[in-house]
Design an enzyme around this catalytic site. Structure first.
Site, PDB file in Angstrom:
ATOM      1  N   GLN A 122       0.824  -1.203   0.000  1.00 53.81           N
ATOM      2  CA  GLN A 122       0.000   0.000   0.000  1.00 53.81           C
ATOM      3  C   GLN A 122       0.858   1.254   0.000  1.00 53.81           C
ATOM      4  O   GLN A 122       1.835   1.347   0.744  1.00 53.81           O
ATOM      5  CB  GLN A 122      -0.922   0.002   1.217  1.00 53.81           C
ATOM      6  N   GLY A 123       0.483   2.225  -0.804  1.00 48.99           N
ATOM      7  CA  GLY A 123       1.169   3.505  -0.862  1.00 48.99           C
ATOM      8  C   GLY A 123       0.209   4.655  -0.610  1.00 48.99           C
ATOM      9  O   GLY A 123      -0.184   5.361  -1.550  1.00 48.99           O
ATOM     10  N   SER A 152      -0.063   6.600   3.117  1.00 47.29           N
ATOM     11  CA  SER A 152       0.454   7.574   4.081  1.00 47.29           C
ATOM     12  C   SER A 152       1.772   8.182   3.624  1.00 47.29           C
ATOM     13  O   SER A 152       2.551   7.555   2.902  1.00 47.29           O
ATOM     14  CB  SER A 152       0.656   6.911   5.442  1.00 47.29           C
ATOM     15  N   SER A 195       3.463  -1.538   4.754  1.00 46.46           N
ATOM     16  CA  SER A 195       3.701  -2.857   5.341  1.00 46.46           C
ATOM     17  C   SER A 195       4.150  -3.861   4.284  1.00 46.46           C
ATOM     18  O   SER A 195       3.584  -3.915   3.190  1.00 46.46           O
ATOM     19  CB  SER A 195       2.432  -3.374   6.018  1.00 46.46           C
ATOM     20  N   GLU A 254     -10.588  -3.042   3.741  1.00 48.21           N
ATOM     21  CA  GLU A 254      -9.534  -3.460   4.667  1.00 48.21           C
ATOM     22  C   GLU A 254     -10.104  -3.724   6.055  1.00 48.21           C
ATOM     23  O   GLU A 254      -9.848  -4.766   6.670  1.00 48.21           O
ATOM     24  CB  GLU A 254      -8.454  -2.385   4.755  1.00 48.21           C
ATOM     25  N   SER A 310      -6.364   5.960  13.000  1.00 44.82           N
ATOM     26  CA  SER A 310      -6.248   6.036  14.457  1.00 44.82           C
ATOM     27  C   SER A 310      -7.623   5.971  15.116  1.00 44.82           C
ATOM     28  O   SER A 310      -8.663   6.206  14.495  1.00 44.82           O
ATOM     29  CB  SER A 310      -5.540   7.327  14.859  1.00 44.82           C
TER      30      SER A 310
END
Length: 424
Positions: free
Chosen positions: A142-143, A145, A177, A260, A397
Protein backbone atom coordinates in the site's frame (compact mmCIF):
# COMPACT_ATOMS: atom_id res chain seq x y z
CA UNK A 1 -29.25 -18.87 18.30
CA UNK A 2 -27.68 -22.18 19.22
CA UNK A 3 -24.70 -23.29 21.27
CA UNK A 4 -22.40 -25.66 19.43
CA UNK A 5 -18.91 -27.07 19.79
CA UNK A 6 -16.25 -25.94 17.38
CA UNK A 7 -15.06 -28.76 15.14
CA UNK A 8 -11.36 -28.45 15.93
CA UNK A 9 -11.07 -26.71 19.29
CA UNK A 10 -14.03 -28.20 21.14
CA UNK A 11 -14.76 -24.83 22.74
CA UNK A 12 -18.29 -23.55 23.09
CA UNK A 13 -19.38 -20.76 20.77
CA UNK A 14 -22.58 -19.07 19.65
CA UNK A 15 -23.50 -18.85 15.98
CA UNK A 16 -26.58 -17.89 14.06
CA UNK A 17 -28.56 -20.81 12.69
CA UNK A 18 -27.49 -21.47 9.11
CA UNK A 19 -29.26 -22.62 6.00
CA UNK A 20 -28.75 -26.21 4.89
CA UNK A 21 -26.64 -25.03 1.96
CA UNK A 22 -24.22 -23.07 4.14
CA UNK A 23 -24.01 -25.96 6.61
CA UNK A 24 -23.06 -28.34 3.77
CA UNK A 25 -20.48 -25.89 2.51
CA UNK A 26 -19.03 -25.52 6.00
CA UNK A 27 -18.75 -29.31 6.22
CA UNK A 28 -16.84 -29.38 2.92
CA UNK A 29 -14.40 -26.79 4.30
CA UNK A 30 -13.79 -28.95 7.35
CA UNK A 31 -13.10 -31.94 5.13
CA UNK A 32 -10.62 -29.81 3.17
CA UNK A 33 -8.90 -28.77 6.41
CA UNK A 34 -8.74 -32.34 7.69
CA UNK A 35 -6.88 -33.40 4.53
CA UNK A 36 -4.56 -30.40 4.71
CA UNK A 37 -3.27 -30.65 8.28
CA UNK A 38 -1.49 -33.49 10.10
CA UNK A 39 -3.25 -35.47 12.81
CA UNK A 40 -1.43 -33.69 15.64
CA UNK A 41 -2.23 -30.22 14.30
CA UNK A 42 -2.41 -27.48 16.96
CA UNK A 43 -2.40 -24.43 14.74
CA UNK A 44 0.23 -22.61 12.74
CA UNK A 45 1.42 -20.83 15.88
CA UNK A 46 2.90 -24.09 17.12
CA UNK A 47 5.28 -24.34 14.13
CA UNK A 48 8.81 -22.96 13.90
CA UNK A 49 9.79 -20.32 11.33
CA UNK A 50 10.62 -22.80 8.55
CA UNK A 51 7.57 -24.96 9.18
CA UNK A 52 5.34 -21.89 9.29
CA UNK A 53 6.69 -20.59 5.99
CA UNK A 54 6.36 -23.95 4.23
CA UNK A 55 2.87 -24.64 5.53
CA UNK A 56 1.62 -21.15 4.63
CA UNK A 57 2.83 -21.58 1.05
CA UNK A 58 1.27 -25.05 0.79
CA UNK A 59 -2.02 -23.92 2.30
CA UNK A 60 -2.24 -20.90 -0.01
CA UNK A 61 -1.60 -23.07 -3.06
CA UNK A 62 -4.35 -25.48 -1.99
CA UNK A 63 -6.76 -22.59 -1.38
CA UNK A 64 -5.94 -21.01 -4.75
CA UNK A 65 -6.66 -24.28 -6.57
CA UNK A 66 -10.22 -24.15 -5.21
CA UNK A 67 -10.60 -20.42 -5.83
CA UNK A 68 -10.70 -19.84 -2.09
CA UNK A 69 -7.95 -17.21 -1.90
CA UNK A 70 -10.52 -14.81 -3.38
CA UNK A 71 -13.70 -16.86 -2.88
CA UNK A 72 -16.30 -14.30 -3.98
CA UNK A 73 -14.54 -13.32 -7.20
CA UNK A 74 -15.82 -14.73 -10.51
CA UNK A 75 -14.08 -17.87 -11.74
CA UNK A 76 -12.61 -15.98 -14.71
CA UNK A 77 -10.58 -13.91 -12.24
CA UNK A 78 -9.39 -16.89 -10.20
CA UNK A 79 -12.18 -16.94 -7.63
CA UNK A 80 -14.90 -19.43 -6.76
CA UNK A 81 -18.00 -17.28 -7.27
CA UNK A 82 -19.17 -17.81 -3.69
CA UNK A 83 -21.59 -15.54 -1.90
CA UNK A 84 -20.67 -13.49 1.17
CA UNK A 85 -22.24 -16.06 3.52
CA UNK A 86 -20.01 -18.82 2.15
CA UNK A 87 -17.01 -16.50 2.33
CA UNK A 88 -17.66 -15.83 6.01
CA UNK A 89 -18.14 -19.54 6.75
CA UNK A 90 -14.88 -20.34 4.95
CA UNK A 91 -12.97 -17.70 6.88
CA UNK A 92 -14.43 -18.81 10.20
CA UNK A 93 -13.42 -22.44 9.70
CA UNK A 94 -9.89 -21.57 8.58
CA UNK A 95 -9.29 -19.17 11.47
CA UNK A 96 -10.74 -21.57 14.04
CA UNK A 97 -8.46 -24.33 12.75
CA UNK A 98 -5.40 -22.06 12.98
CA UNK A 99 -4.81 -22.00 9.22
CA UNK A 100 -3.74 -18.79 7.42
CA UNK A 101 -6.29 -17.55 4.91
CA UNK A 102 -3.54 -16.39 2.55
CA UNK A 103 -0.03 -14.99 2.33
CA UNK A 104 1.20 -11.91 4.20
CA UNK A 105 0.47 -9.45 1.38
CA UNK A 106 -2.93 -10.87 0.41
CA UNK A 107 -4.65 -8.33 2.66
CA UNK A 108 -3.41 -5.63 0.30
CA UNK A 109 -3.69 -7.42 -3.04
CA UNK A 110 -6.83 -9.51 -2.54
CA UNK A 111 -8.94 -7.98 0.22
CA UNK A 112 -8.24 -4.32 -0.48
CA UNK A 113 -7.13 -3.78 -4.07
CA UNK A 114 -8.86 -6.70 -5.79
CA UNK A 115 -12.26 -6.07 -4.24
CA UNK A 116 -11.96 -2.36 -5.04
CA UNK A 117 -11.05 -3.08 -8.67
CA UNK A 118 -14.14 -5.26 -9.05
CA UNK A 119 -16.23 -2.19 -8.22
CA UNK A 120 -14.26 0.55 -9.95
CA UNK A 121 -12.13 -0.92 -12.78
CA UNK A 122 -12.88 -2.06 -16.31
CA UNK A 123 -13.20 -5.78 -17.11
CA UNK A 124 -10.00 -5.50 -19.17
CA UNK A 125 -7.96 -4.20 -16.24
CA UNK A 126 -9.50 -6.80 -13.92
CA UNK A 127 -8.62 -9.61 -16.33
CA UNK A 128 -5.04 -8.36 -16.46
CA UNK A 129 -4.49 -8.09 -12.70
CA UNK A 130 -6.90 -10.20 -10.66
CA UNK A 131 -5.82 -13.69 -11.81
CA UNK A 132 -2.20 -12.71 -11.17
CA UNK A 133 -3.11 -11.56 -7.67
CA UNK A 134 -4.63 -14.96 -6.96
CA UNK A 135 -1.68 -16.87 -8.43
CA UNK A 136 0.80 -14.77 -6.43
CA UNK A 137 2.60 -13.45 -9.50
CA UNK A 138 1.64 -9.88 -8.56
CA UNK A 139 2.30 -9.03 -4.90
CA UNK A 140 1.06 -5.62 -3.76
CA UNK A 141 1.75 -3.25 -0.90
CA UNK A 142 0.00 0.00 0.00
CA UNK A 143 1.17 3.51 -0.86
CA UNK A 144 -1.11 5.91 1.01
CA UNK A 145 0.45 7.57 4.08
CA UNK A 146 3.25 10.14 3.81
CA UNK A 147 5.41 12.01 6.35
CA UNK A 148 2.99 14.96 6.20
CA UNK A 149 -0.20 13.02 5.45
CA UNK A 150 -1.17 10.21 7.77
CA UNK A 151 -4.67 10.47 9.21
CA UNK A 152 -5.13 13.61 7.09
CA UNK A 153 -4.63 11.63 3.90
CA UNK A 154 -5.94 14.37 1.63
CA UNK A 155 -2.80 16.41 2.44
CA UNK A 156 -0.59 14.00 0.49
CA UNK A 157 2.13 15.56 -1.66
CA UNK A 158 3.14 12.73 -4.01
CA UNK A 159 2.68 13.96 -7.58
CA UNK A 160 2.01 12.04 -10.79
CA UNK A 161 2.42 13.89 -14.08
CA UNK A 162 1.10 12.52 -17.36
CA UNK A 163 3.79 12.31 -20.03
CA UNK A 164 2.48 10.65 -23.18
CA UNK A 165 1.46 7.05 -22.45
CA UNK A 166 2.81 6.96 -18.90
CA UNK A 167 2.72 8.61 -15.49
CA UNK A 168 5.89 9.99 -13.91
CA UNK A 169 5.66 9.86 -10.13
CA UNK A 170 7.65 11.69 -7.45
CA UNK A 171 7.12 11.53 -3.70
CA UNK A 172 7.54 9.46 -0.55
CA UNK A 173 5.23 6.89 1.01
CA UNK A 174 5.45 5.84 4.65
CA UNK A 175 4.37 2.83 6.77
CA UNK A 176 4.07 0.56 3.73
CA UNK A 177 3.70 -2.86 5.34
CA UNK A 178 5.69 -5.73 3.77
CA UNK A 179 6.90 -3.56 0.91
CA UNK A 180 10.08 -5.65 0.82
CA UNK A 181 7.98 -8.66 -0.26
CA UNK A 182 6.13 -6.77 -3.00
CA UNK A 183 6.66 -6.20 -6.69
CA UNK A 184 3.74 -3.74 -7.11
CA UNK A 185 2.26 -0.89 -5.08
CA UNK A 186 -1.08 0.89 -5.35
CA UNK A 187 -0.22 4.57 -4.97
CA UNK A 188 -2.58 7.40 -4.14
CA UNK A 189 -1.08 10.42 -5.91
CA UNK A 190 -2.09 13.94 -6.81
CA UNK A 191 -2.65 14.14 -10.56
CA UNK A 192 -4.27 17.60 -10.58
CA UNK A 193 -2.40 20.04 -8.30
CA UNK A 194 -4.91 22.80 -9.05
CA UNK A 195 -7.87 20.92 -7.61
CA UNK A 196 -9.05 21.01 -3.98
CA UNK A 197 -7.41 18.54 -1.51
CA UNK A 198 -10.07 15.84 -2.02
CA UNK A 199 -10.16 16.30 -5.77
CA UNK A 200 -7.49 15.63 -8.33
CA UNK A 201 -6.25 12.42 -6.69
CA UNK A 202 -5.83 9.17 -8.60
CA UNK A 203 -5.08 5.61 -7.51
CA UNK A 204 -2.25 4.25 -9.67
CA UNK A 205 -0.80 0.75 -9.98
CA UNK A 206 2.97 1.09 -9.94
CA UNK A 207 5.61 -1.64 -10.50
CA UNK A 208 8.33 -1.56 -7.85
CA UNK A 209 11.04 -3.30 -9.85
CA UNK A 210 12.40 -0.17 -11.54
CA UNK A 211 15.27 2.29 -10.96
CA UNK A 212 13.02 5.07 -9.64
CA UNK A 213 11.89 3.11 -6.55
CA UNK A 214 13.79 2.75 -3.26
CA UNK A 215 12.40 0.70 -0.33
CA UNK A 216 13.84 1.36 3.16
CA UNK A 217 12.87 -0.64 6.28
CA UNK A 218 11.59 1.01 9.47
CA UNK A 219 12.42 -0.75 12.74
CA UNK A 220 9.58 -0.72 15.26
CA UNK A 221 9.31 -1.21 19.04
CA UNK A 222 9.58 -5.00 18.76
CA UNK A 223 12.78 -4.74 16.71
CA UNK A 224 11.01 -5.97 13.56
CA UNK A 225 10.97 -4.27 10.16
CA UNK A 226 7.46 -4.95 8.85
CA UNK A 227 6.98 -1.29 7.91
CA UNK A 228 8.86 0.52 5.15
CA UNK A 229 9.19 3.90 3.54
CA UNK A 230 9.18 3.98 -0.24
CA UNK A 231 10.83 6.76 -2.25
CA UNK A 232 9.53 7.40 -5.77
CA UNK A 233 11.92 9.41 -7.92
CA UNK A 234 10.72 9.73 -11.51
CA UNK A 235 9.12 6.31 -11.15
CA UNK A 236 6.84 5.44 -14.05
CA UNK A 237 3.75 3.39 -14.77
CA UNK A 238 1.47 2.98 -17.78
CA UNK A 239 -1.14 5.67 -18.28
CA UNK A 240 -4.04 3.21 -18.20
CA UNK A 241 -3.10 1.68 -14.81
CA UNK A 242 -5.60 3.81 -12.88
CA UNK A 243 -8.16 2.22 -10.57
CA UNK A 244 -11.44 4.00 -11.29
CA UNK A 245 -11.37 7.31 -13.08
CA UNK A 246 -8.51 9.78 -13.18
CA UNK A 247 -9.13 12.43 -10.52
CA UNK A 248 -11.54 10.19 -8.56
CA UNK A 249 -8.94 8.64 -6.29
CA UNK A 250 -10.52 9.78 -3.04
CA UNK A 251 -13.79 7.80 -3.23
CA UNK A 252 -11.86 4.82 -4.64
CA UNK A 253 -9.44 5.00 -1.70
CA UNK A 254 -12.32 5.15 0.79
CA UNK A 255 -13.84 2.01 -0.75
CA UNK A 256 -10.47 0.29 -0.44
CA UNK A 257 -10.03 1.25 3.23
CA UNK A 258 -13.53 0.04 4.09
CA UNK A 259 -12.71 -3.34 2.56
CA UNK A 260 -9.53 -3.46 4.67
CA UNK A 261 -11.43 -2.94 7.91
CA UNK A 262 -14.31 -5.26 7.04
CA UNK A 263 -12.16 -8.18 5.90
CA UNK A 264 -10.00 -8.00 9.01
CA UNK A 265 -12.61 -7.40 11.67
CA UNK A 266 -15.36 -9.80 10.59
CA UNK A 267 -13.11 -12.69 11.62
CA UNK A 268 -11.07 -10.96 14.33
CA UNK A 269 -13.32 -12.02 17.27
CA UNK A 270 -12.43 -15.66 16.55
CA UNK A 271 -8.75 -14.86 16.94
CA UNK A 272 -9.49 -12.82 20.06
CA UNK A 273 -11.43 -15.71 21.60
CA UNK A 274 -8.49 -18.04 21.07
CA UNK A 275 -6.16 -15.45 22.58
CA UNK A 276 -8.51 -14.97 25.53
CA UNK A 277 -8.35 -18.70 26.24
CA UNK A 278 -4.54 -18.42 26.29
CA UNK A 279 -4.76 -15.41 28.61
CA UNK A 280 -7.03 -17.36 30.97
CA UNK A 281 -4.57 -20.27 30.98
CA UNK A 282 -1.74 -17.83 31.73
CA UNK A 283 -3.64 -16.39 34.71
CA UNK A 284 -4.33 -19.86 36.09
CA UNK A 285 -0.72 -20.99 35.63
CA UNK A 286 0.48 -17.92 37.55
CA UNK A 287 -1.82 -18.68 40.49
CA UNK A 288 -3.86 -15.49 40.02
CA UNK A 289 -7.30 -16.93 39.34
CA UNK A 290 -8.60 -15.70 42.73
CA UNK A 291 -7.08 -12.21 42.53
CA UNK A 292 -10.13 -9.86 42.55
CA UNK A 293 -8.58 -7.25 40.27
CA UNK A 294 -7.43 -9.83 37.75
CA UNK A 295 -10.83 -11.57 37.82
CA UNK A 296 -12.67 -8.32 37.21
CA UNK A 297 -10.44 -7.35 34.28
CA UNK A 298 -10.69 -10.83 32.77
CA UNK A 299 -14.49 -10.71 33.05
CA UNK A 300 -14.43 -7.37 31.22
CA UNK A 301 -12.39 -9.01 28.45
CA UNK A 302 -14.96 -11.79 28.08
CA UNK A 303 -17.79 -9.26 27.77
CA UNK A 304 -15.89 -7.22 25.20
CA UNK A 305 -15.04 -10.24 23.03
CA UNK A 306 -18.72 -11.28 22.97
CA UNK A 307 -19.70 -7.71 22.08
CA UNK A 308 -17.15 -7.70 19.26
CA UNK A 309 -18.57 -11.00 18.03
CA UNK A 310 -22.03 -9.40 17.81
CA UNK A 311 -20.61 -6.36 16.01
CA UNK A 312 -18.83 -8.60 13.52
CA UNK A 313 -22.08 -10.49 12.87
CA UNK A 314 -23.78 -7.18 12.14
CA UNK A 315 -21.02 -6.28 9.70
CA UNK A 316 -21.12 -9.75 8.14
CA UNK A 317 -24.88 -9.42 7.65
CA UNK A 318 -24.31 -6.16 5.79
CA UNK A 319 -21.78 -7.83 3.52
CA UNK A 320 -24.06 -10.83 2.97
CA UNK A 321 -26.75 -8.40 1.81
CA UNK A 322 -24.48 -7.19 -0.99
CA UNK A 323 -23.66 -3.84 0.62
CA UNK A 324 -20.29 -2.15 1.01
CA UNK A 325 -18.91 -2.24 4.58
CA UNK A 326 -19.51 1.48 5.06
CA UNK A 327 -18.82 3.36 8.30
CA UNK A 328 -19.95 0.34 10.34
CA UNK A 329 -16.45 -1.05 9.74
CA UNK A 330 -15.06 1.89 11.72
CA UNK A 331 -17.07 0.79 14.78
CA UNK A 332 -15.54 -2.67 14.77
CA UNK A 333 -12.04 -1.34 14.10
CA UNK A 334 -12.30 1.12 17.00
CA UNK A 335 -13.69 -1.38 19.49
CA UNK A 336 -11.18 -4.07 18.51
CA UNK A 337 -8.14 -1.80 18.76
CA UNK A 338 -9.12 -0.38 22.13
CA UNK A 339 -10.07 -3.79 23.55
CA UNK A 340 -6.82 -5.40 22.49
CA UNK A 341 -4.72 -2.66 24.05
CA UNK A 342 -6.34 -3.29 27.45
CA UNK A 343 -6.32 -7.09 27.16
CA UNK A 344 -2.60 -7.20 26.46
CA UNK A 345 -1.97 -4.76 29.32
CA UNK A 346 -3.64 -7.34 31.56
CA UNK A 347 -1.26 -10.00 30.21
CA UNK A 348 1.70 -7.75 31.04
CA UNK A 349 0.49 -7.29 34.61
CA UNK A 350 0.05 -11.05 34.97
CA UNK A 351 3.60 -11.69 33.71
CA UNK A 352 5.05 -9.01 35.99
CA UNK A 353 8.84 -8.72 35.95
CA UNK A 354 9.10 -11.47 33.33
CA UNK A 355 8.17 -8.86 30.74
CA UNK A 356 11.55 -7.18 31.34
CA UNK A 357 13.46 -10.29 30.28
CA UNK A 358 11.15 -12.02 27.78
CA UNK A 359 11.84 -15.66 27.01
CA UNK A 360 10.60 -17.93 24.23
CA UNK A 361 9.69 -16.97 20.70
CA UNK A 362 8.16 -13.56 19.97
CA UNK A 363 5.01 -13.46 17.92
CA UNK A 364 5.78 -13.62 14.18
CA UNK A 365 2.35 -12.16 13.47
CA UNK A 366 2.63 -8.42 13.96
CA UNK A 367 -1.00 -7.88 12.96
CA UNK A 368 -2.95 -8.20 16.21
CA UNK A 369 -2.93 -11.53 18.06
CA UNK A 370 -0.36 -14.27 17.94
CA UNK A 371 -1.39 -17.25 15.82
CA UNK A 372 -3.50 -20.15 17.05
CA UNK A 373 -1.35 -22.74 18.80
CA UNK A 374 1.28 -20.21 19.92
CA UNK A 375 2.93 -20.93 23.30
CA UNK A 376 2.15 -18.82 26.35
CA UNK A 377 5.66 -17.36 26.41
CA UNK A 378 6.52 -13.97 27.82
CA UNK A 379 8.18 -13.05 24.50
CA UNK A 380 4.96 -13.78 22.60
CA UNK A 381 2.82 -11.68 24.92
CA UNK A 382 5.32 -8.82 25.07
CA UNK A 383 5.55 -8.47 21.30
CA UNK A 384 1.76 -8.69 20.92
CA UNK A 385 1.37 -6.02 23.62
CA UNK A 386 3.66 -3.61 21.79
CA UNK A 387 1.90 -4.17 18.48
CA UNK A 388 -1.52 -3.74 20.13
CA UNK A 389 -0.58 -0.18 21.00
CA UNK A 390 0.35 0.48 17.38
CA UNK A 391 -3.02 -0.91 16.26
CA UNK A 392 -4.78 2.10 17.78
CA UNK A 393 -2.89 4.22 15.22
CA UNK A 394 -2.38 2.28 11.98
CA UNK A 395 -5.30 1.61 9.66
CA UNK A 396 -6.83 4.87 10.88
CA UNK A 397 -6.25 6.04 14.46
CA UNK A 398 -8.89 5.61 17.15
CA UNK A 399 -9.51 9.36 17.05
CA UNK A 400 -10.22 9.19 13.31
CA UNK A 401 -12.56 6.19 13.78
CA UNK A 402 -14.49 8.10 16.46
CA UNK A 403 -14.89 10.98 14.02
CA UNK A 404 -16.26 8.62 11.35
CA UNK A 405 -18.70 7.05 13.78
CA UNK A 406 -19.84 10.38 15.14
CA UNK A 407 -20.35 12.10 11.80
CA UNK A 408 -21.46 9.26 9.52
CA UNK A 409 -23.43 7.02 11.92
CA UNK A 410 -24.61 9.33 14.70
CA UNK A 411 -25.11 12.43 12.56
CA UNK A 412 -23.04 14.69 14.80
CA UNK A 413 -21.72 17.95 13.29
CA UNK A 414 -18.19 18.00 11.98
CA UNK A 415 -15.61 19.42 14.35
CA UNK A 416 -14.38 22.75 12.95
CA UNK A 417 -10.73 22.89 11.97
CA UNK A 418 -8.71 25.23 14.22
CA UNK A 419 -7.82 28.50 12.58
CA UNK A 420 -4.16 29.51 12.45
CA UNK A 421 -3.17 32.15 14.98
CA UNK A 422 -3.11 35.69 13.70
CA UNK A 423 0.31 37.20 13.07
CA UNK A 424 1.39 39.63 15.82
Amino acid sequence: MEIRKDFFTGRASMDLQESAGIALFRASVREFIARLVPGDWQGIGALGPTGRRDFTARAREALAERGWVAPTWPAEYGGAGLGPAEQIALGEELVRAGIPTGAENDTFGISMLGNTMLQHSSPELCRRFLPRLVSGEYVFCQGFSEPGAGSDLAALATRAVREGDRWVINGQKLWSSSAHLSNWMFVLARTDPEASPYKGLSLLLVPLDQPGVEVRPIRNLTGETHFHEVFLTDAVTDADLVVGQEGQGWPVAMTLLNFERADTYVLMPIRLRDELDRLTDLIVSRGLRDDPDIRQRLAWCHVQVEQLHCQSLRLATRLAGGHEPGPQAAVVKLLTSEYHRKATELAMDVLGLDTLTPTGDPSPNWYYTDDAGAPNSSASWTSVYLNARAATIYGGSSQIQRGIVGEMLLGLPKEPRPRPAAAP
